[in-house]
Design an enzyme around this catalytic site. Sequence first.
Site, mmCIF file in Angstrom:
data_model
loop_
_atom_site.group_PDB
_atom_site.id
_atom_site.type_symbol
_atom_site.label_atom_id
_atom_site.label_comp_id
_atom_site.label_asym_id
_atom_site.label_seq_id
_atom_site.Cartn_x
_atom_site.Cartn_y
_atom_site.Cartn_z
ATOM 1 N N TYR A 122 9.062 18.161 -17.952
ATOM 2 C CA TYR A 122 10.246 17.787 -17.063
ATOM 3 C C TYR A 122 9.911 17.754 -15.556
ATOM 4 C CZ TYR A 122 14.696 18.553 -14.700
ATOM 5 O OH TYR A 122 15.823 18.576 -13.820
ATOM 6 N N LYS A 128 16.087 10.799 -15.750
ATOM 7 C CA LYS A 128 16.535 11.395 -17.058
ATOM 8 C C LYS A 128 16.858 10.092 -17.862
ATOM 9 C CE LYS A 128 17.817 15.700 -15.195
ATOM 10 N NZ LYS A 128 19.016 16.507 -14.447
ATOM 11 N N VAL A 134 18.387 14.471 -6.814
ATOM 12 C CA VAL A 134 18.410 14.883 -5.708
ATOM 13 C C VAL A 134 17.453 14.466 -4.730
ATOM 14 C CG1 VAL A 134 19.529 17.160 -6.564
ATOM 15 C CG2 VAL A 134 16.902 17.002 -6.407
ATOM 16 N N SER A 153 16.395 13.169 -10.969
ATOM 17 C CA SER A 153 17.037 13.026 -12.137
ATOM 18 C C SER A 153 17.116 11.744 -12.654
ATOM 19 C CB SER A 153 18.291 13.847 -11.622
ATOM 20 O OG SER A 153 18.082 15.227 -12.070
ATOM 21 N N TYR A 198 26.945 14.308 -12.443
ATOM 22 C CA TYR A 198 27.253 15.818 -12.884
ATOM 23 C C TYR A 198 28.779 15.756 -12.612
ATOM 24 C CZ TYR A 198 22.264 15.825 -11.837
ATOM 25 O OH TYR A 198 20.866 15.706 -11.882
HETATM 26 N N1 GLU Z 1 14.031 18.352 -10.547
HETATM 27 C C1 GLU Z 1 15.559 18.605 -10.146
HETATM 28 C C2 GLU Z 1 15.818 19.867 -10.822
HETATM 29 O O1 GLU Z 1 15.325 20.207 -11.710
HETATM 30 C C3 GLU Z 1 16.456 17.586 -10.663
HETATM 31 C C4 GLU Z 1 17.937 17.777 -10.188
HETATM 32 C C5 GLU Z 1 18.373 16.506 -9.797
HETATM 33 O O2 GLU Z 1 17.799 15.309 -9.375
HETATM 34 O O3 GLU Z 1 19.621 16.059 -9.798
HETATM 35 O O4 GLU Z 1 16.439 20.684 -9.989
#
Ligand code: GLU
Length: 296
Positions: free
Chosen positions: A177, A53, A247, A50, A229
């Site tokens: 994505y 992003k 993650v 993420s 988050y």
């Molecule tokens: N590719 C992961 C998902 O979509 C990203 C989540 C993250 O890194 O927090 O679940």
Amino acid sequence: MAAAEDRGAVATYIPPLATIDPSRFGLCIVTADGAVHAAGDAEQAFSIQSVSKVFALTQALGKVGDTLWRRVGREPSGTPFNSIVQLEREQGIPRNPFINAGALVVADINLAGHEPRVAIGELLRFVRYLADDDAITIDEAVARAEQATGFRNVALANYMKAFGNIQHAPELTLGVYFHQCAIAMTCRQLAMAGRYLMHGGLYRPGGARVVSAQRARRINALMLTCGHYDASGDFAFRVGLPGKSGVGGGILAIAPGKASIAVWSPGLNANGNSKLGTLALERVAEATGWSVFSAA
Ligand code: GLU
């Protein structure tokens, strides 16, 4: 050295991430004068997940400007990264671009006018440019694993499609994505790529402009309020820097005007953020006084 029980648990819902050695730890700090300070496994590539992003949002804002905010909000969600609950009440408009739903809309924007392969190639080129490193690649095994197991993301994309907030076939947007999440980078590359956010939108002091000063400031604001988050408040409380976690265990943190910092430790806390990485950033911020809330 922190005790092993302090490291958290590696993400297992993306199978290749489950195999990563939880004892790895890397840190890289690029300061405003361009000096690079690296420690531990700073040269080891990991799945940025993420953290991508941030770069995808920067790319999408470059394409559509502030019209992006008609499709994505700018408020912390207070819900887990992959939550679907707010979408029904809020008519398919995700709370912010850093939860999965918001990042899927951003991927949909980046896909406009392109084949998925071209859209993801454009993002990869942008990240290579930011990091000044053409060796950065996408880990296809990670992308495939997410494609095979990412049912929550599939649900999010389809649900938003029902509200008209995904414009392409959901599987195409999801493909973009999943590939952006599978970008593999080292701490050094990630800290280098974050420099534009420390330099008010410039590649380096006196260098090319990547984004306007206002846009850099706003991206930092979103990282501070939404980058972790439902633990974004806690990260601001403990570290006090704009930051974005993934993650894979990576975190990019920005001390505006002072430093771009990347840390990697694969063990996660209950909110899906690197446990030791957060602790390391807390100590760096404490030792340097770089918190944006410091008086200095
Ligand atoms: N590719 C992961 C998902 O979509 C990203 C989540 C993250 O890194 O927090 O679940």
